[in-house]
Design an enzyme around this catalytic site. Structure first.
Site, PDB file in Angstrom:
ATOM      1  N   CYS A  66       0.858  -1.188   0.000  1.00  0.00           N
ATOM      2  CA  CYS A  66       0.000   0.000   0.000  1.00  0.00           C
ATOM      3  C   CYS A  66       0.896   1.240   0.000  1.00  0.00           C
ATOM      4  O   CYS A  66       2.067   1.172   0.359  1.00  0.00           O
ATOM      5  CB  CYS A  66      -0.853  -0.054   1.265  1.00  0.00           C
ATOM      6  SG  CYS A  66      -1.800   1.422   1.608  1.00  0.00           S
ATOM      7  N   SER A  68       0.921   3.421   2.131  1.00  0.00           N
ATOM      8  CA  SER A  68       1.445   3.660   3.483  1.00  0.00           C
ATOM      9  C   SER A  68       2.692   2.817   3.753  1.00  0.00           C
ATOM     10  O   SER A  68       3.574   3.232   4.503  1.00  0.00           O
ATOM     11  CB  SER A  68       0.369   3.414   4.541  1.00  0.00           C
ATOM     12  OG  SER A  68      -0.240   2.178   4.334  1.00  0.00           O
ATOM     13  N   HIS A  71       5.386   4.781   2.360  1.00  0.00           N
ATOM     14  CA  HIS A  71       5.714   5.891   3.259  1.00  0.00           C
ATOM     15  C   HIS A  71       6.528   5.474   4.474  1.00  0.00           C
ATOM     16  O   HIS A  71       7.113   6.313   5.151  1.00  0.00           O
ATOM     17  CB  HIS A  71       4.425   6.601   3.714  1.00  0.00           C
ATOM     18  CG  HIS A  71       3.882   7.509   2.669  1.00  0.00           C
ATOM     19  ND1 HIS A  71       2.557   7.839   2.582  1.00  0.00           N
ATOM     20  CD2 HIS A  71       4.485   8.132   1.641  1.00  0.00           C
ATOM     21  CE1 HIS A  71       2.378   8.646   1.548  1.00  0.00           C
ATOM     22  NE2 HIS A  71       3.540   8.831   0.957  1.00  0.00           N
ATOM     23  N   HIS A  95      -0.555  -4.905   5.714  1.00  0.00           N
ATOM     24  CA  HIS A  95      -1.900  -4.858   6.309  1.00  0.00           C
ATOM     25  C   HIS A  95      -2.977  -5.227   5.293  1.00  0.00           C
ATOM     26  O   HIS A  95      -4.156  -5.058   5.559  1.00  0.00           O
ATOM     27  CB  HIS A  95      -2.156  -3.462   6.895  1.00  0.00           C
ATOM     28  CG  HIS A  95      -2.095  -2.370   5.878  1.00  0.00           C
ATOM     29  ND1 HIS A  95      -0.901  -1.813   5.477  1.00  0.00           N
ATOM     30  CD2 HIS A  95      -3.059  -1.767   5.159  1.00  0.00           C
ATOM     31  CE1 HIS A  95      -1.145  -0.901   4.548  1.00  0.00           C
ATOM     32  NE2 HIS A  95      -2.448  -0.862   4.330  1.00  0.00           N
ATOM     33  N   CYS A 125     -10.969  -2.329  20.266  1.00  0.00           N
ATOM     34  CA  CYS A 125     -10.920  -2.727  21.679  1.00  0.00           C
ATOM     35  C   CYS A 125     -12.263  -3.236  22.183  1.00  0.00           C
ATOM     36  O   CYS A 125     -12.312  -3.967  23.163  1.00  0.00           O
ATOM     37  CB  CYS A 125     -10.434  -1.561  22.532  1.00  0.00           C
ATOM     38  SG  CYS A 125     -11.672  -0.278  22.842  1.00  0.00           S
ATOM     39  N   CYS A 128     -14.183   1.174  24.076  1.00  0.00           N
ATOM     40  CA  CYS A 128     -14.151   2.644  24.079  1.00  0.00           C
ATOM     41  C   CYS A 128     -15.506   3.199  23.602  1.00  0.00           C
ATOM     42  O   CYS A 128     -16.379   2.463  23.145  1.00  0.00           O
ATOM     43  CB  CYS A 128     -13.010   3.151  23.198  1.00  0.00           C
ATOM     44  SG  CYS A 128     -13.305   2.932  21.438  1.00  0.00           S
ATOM     45  N   CYS A 139     -12.076   3.297  16.606  1.00  0.00           N
ATOM     46  CA  CYS A 139     -11.700   2.859  17.957  1.00  0.00           C
ATOM     47  C   CYS A 139     -10.522   3.674  18.485  1.00  0.00           C
ATOM     48  O   CYS A 139      -9.520   3.863  17.802  1.00  0.00           O
ATOM     49  CB  CYS A 139     -11.328   1.371  17.919  1.00  0.00           C
ATOM     50  SG  CYS A 139     -10.607   0.793  19.473  1.00  0.00           S
ATOM     51  N   GLU A 187      -9.008  -5.446   1.806  1.00  0.00           N
ATOM     52  CA  GLU A 187      -8.756  -4.291   2.682  1.00  0.00           C
ATOM     53  C   GLU A 187      -9.012  -2.976   1.938  1.00  0.00           C
ATOM     54  O   GLU A 187      -9.896  -2.209   2.336  1.00  0.00           O
ATOM     55  CB  GLU A 187      -7.346  -4.380   3.290  1.00  0.00           C
ATOM     56  CG  GLU A 187      -7.169  -3.517   4.533  1.00  0.00           C
ATOM     57  CD  GLU A 187      -6.834  -2.054   4.257  1.00  0.00           C
ATOM     58  OE1 GLU A 187      -7.026  -1.231   5.148  1.00  0.00           O
ATOM     59  OE2 GLU A 187      -6.416  -1.733   3.140  1.00  0.00           O
ATOM     60  N   ILE A 217      -8.205   1.977  -4.263  1.00  0.00           N
ATOM     61  CA  ILE A 217      -9.465   2.361  -3.610  1.00  0.00           C
ATOM     62  C   ILE A 217     -10.413   2.999  -4.627  1.00  0.00           C
ATOM     63  O   ILE A 217     -11.615   2.707  -4.656  1.00  0.00           O
ATOM     64  CB  ILE A 217      -9.199   3.290  -2.408  1.00  0.00           C
ATOM     65  CG1 ILE A 217      -8.482   2.477  -1.309  1.00  0.00           C
ATOM     66  CG2 ILE A 217     -10.490   3.899  -1.874  1.00  0.00           C
ATOM     67  CD1 ILE A 217      -8.049   3.298  -0.110  1.00  0.00           C
ATOM     68  N   ARG A 242      -3.975   3.632 -15.688  1.00  0.00           N
ATOM     69  CA  ARG A 242      -5.032   3.545 -14.663  1.00  0.00           C
ATOM     70  C   ARG A 242      -6.404   3.878 -15.256  1.00  0.00           C
ATOM     71  O   ARG A 242      -7.419   3.321 -14.841  1.00  0.00           O
ATOM     72  CB  ARG A 242      -4.710   4.463 -13.484  1.00  0.00           C
ATOM     73  CG  ARG A 242      -3.512   3.956 -12.701  1.00  0.00           C
ATOM     74  CD  ARG A 242      -3.326   4.720 -11.417  1.00  0.00           C
ATOM     75  NE  ARG A 242      -2.262   4.122 -10.621  1.00  0.00           N
ATOM     76  CZ  ARG A 242      -2.073   4.350  -9.335  1.00  0.00           C
ATOM     77  NH1 ARG A 242      -2.871   5.179  -8.705  1.00  0.00           N
ATOM     78  NH2 ARG A 242      -1.101   3.765  -8.680  1.00  0.00           N
TER      79      ARG A 242
HETATM   80 ZN   LIG Z   1     -12.465   0.811  20.830  1.00  0.00          ZN
END
Ligand SMILES: [Zn+2]
Length: 404
Positions: A66, A68, A71, A95, A125, A128, A139, A187, A217, A242
């Site tokens: 990706c 990222s 990066h 990821h 989590c 939260c 989250c 993803e 994306i 593209r």
């Molecule tokens: Zn959370």
């Protein structure tokens, strides 16, 4: 096990204030402020082990690279990584990952060894305020595989039953390698899905959908818009390859923005012409060039339009609020993929969606650093790494030469 490992120097910038938790865990909330001189290598990491009842171990079979990840590899003039996300080191990146279940914890009911799965890499989590409202992508205590937990650029990765989404339905329609490649595309495709249909609330069949930026994306947005009944899908990108992929994935028209500029016209005037002045009902900014596209978007909004921001534009871009007021338009923002995997998988299993053309190159895991450099030029759409040495490498040239 073999794994790609990034290491870097912990060197907080002079004016950076870190929380006690960041200092204790050596996990920076903003990698650009702390991690310097990143070094990527093919190394060894301990094999993951089941440590909780709901854990599963997945043999990684396809892992996307990706922007990222690029990066984390590229640095600024002072040697700091360019990724402004949470980052822990040493780290196994990756990821966007799919693989085969090899071991399950005692409480796992829905998966068995041998099952193909796509792995959700955002771990929420469930405690939260955001999680209690069902906004798991936001989250406050989330961990991210490939950023602050070890990710998929390794022979194996650890996850939980709830984050491993079964690909059995995809496997009934696609061959084994394509199943994993589609799994690893879940993803980025889910970022598009959640933004379009959950956060922005979707669009009515018969709408005009416009996409700026035809990276993974943007391309997934085009294919999903086609699936969901858009009357017209119009795309813009500065790269001709593209634009061709955008047409292959369902865009009726894909404009090369460089050609528009040469012709002395703009995306907004083309959009207005193509819609007889009505404008676009849903506009998706999947570019990283908000400063170039924002004015174009705001000049061609349909009455009641929705604008969805999915791209990552650095810095700030002015918004002409009157454009939204005059057209009763809404703007939406979204990050995160939770909630998108199952529908993206179901659409592939039903034969309604095929995102596999998005993968334009495939490299062995051992050559990750070369593949990351190649990804850095942004000419490829999606490069995936394949930890299985038996799968032949496909370089972009081979794909473009084979294209009709
Ligand atoms: Zn959370």
């Amino acid at each position: 096990m073999r794994a790609i490992v990034i290491e870097a120097d912990w060197a907080p910038r002079a004016k950076t204030e870190l929380t006690p938790d960041e200092l204790e865990r050596r996990s920076a909330l903003d990698g650009t402020q702390v991690w310097r001189h990143p070094r990527w290598s093919l190394g060894q990491r301990p094999d993951p082990a089941i440590a909780a009842e709901d854990h599963i171990i997945v043999r990684s079979r396809a892992v996307g690279i990706c922007g990222s990840d690029v990066h984390m590899y590229e640095t600024d003039a002072d040697g700091y990584v360019l990724l402004p996300y949470k980052m822990r080191m040493p780290l196994v990146p990756g990821h966007e990952v799919a693989g085969e279940v090899v071991e399950t914890g005692p409480a796992v009911r829905s998966l068995r060894p041998g099952d193909p799965v796509a792995v959700e890499t955002l771990e929420y989590c469930d405690r939260c305020a955001a999680c209690r409202r069902g906004l798991f992508n936001q989250c406050a205590n989330a961990h991210d595989r490939g950023f602050d937990l070890d990710g998929g650029m390794a022979e194996y990765l650890l996850t939980t039953e709830r984050h491993a989404r079964p690909l059995a339905g995809v496997r009934e329609r696609f061959d084994e390698q394509a199943t994993y490649e589609i799994g690893a595309l879940c993803e980025p495709a889910s970022v598009a899905f959640v933004g379009m249909f959950v956060q922005a609330g979707g669009f009515l069949p018969g709408s005009t959908v416009t996409v700026f930026g035809c990276g993974p994306i943007g391309l997934a947005s085009i294919a999903l818009a086609r699936c969901a009944g858009a009357a017209r899908v119009i795309a813009f990108d500065p790269q001709p390859v593209r634009c061709q992929l955008a047409r292959d994935l369902g865009a009726d028209i894909a404009y090369d923005t460089g050609e528009l500029e040469t012709a002395g016209t703009t995306p907004a005037s083309r959009l207005l012409e193509d819609t007889r002045g009505a404008g676009a009902d849903l506009v998706i900014d999947a570019s990283n060039a908000g400063q170039l596209v924002r004015a174009q978007i705001e000049s061609a909004l349909a009455v009641g339009a929705k604008v969805l921001y999915l791209g990552v534009t650095p810095g700030s871009v002015p918004m002409r609020t009157m454009a939204y007021q005059a057209r009763a338009a809404s703007a939406f923002g979204m990050l995160g993929h939770l909630g998108g995997f199952d529908p993206v998988i179901a659409l592939h299993a039903a034969g309604r969606l095929d995102l596999s053309p998005i993968v334009t190159a495939r490299w062995p895991l051992a050559e990750a650093a070369c593949a990351i450099r190649l990804a850095g030029d942004r000419a490829n759409t999606k490069i995936q790494l394949v930890p299985d040495d038996r799968v032949p490498r496909v370089t972009p040239n081979a794909i473009w030469e084979a294209a009709p």
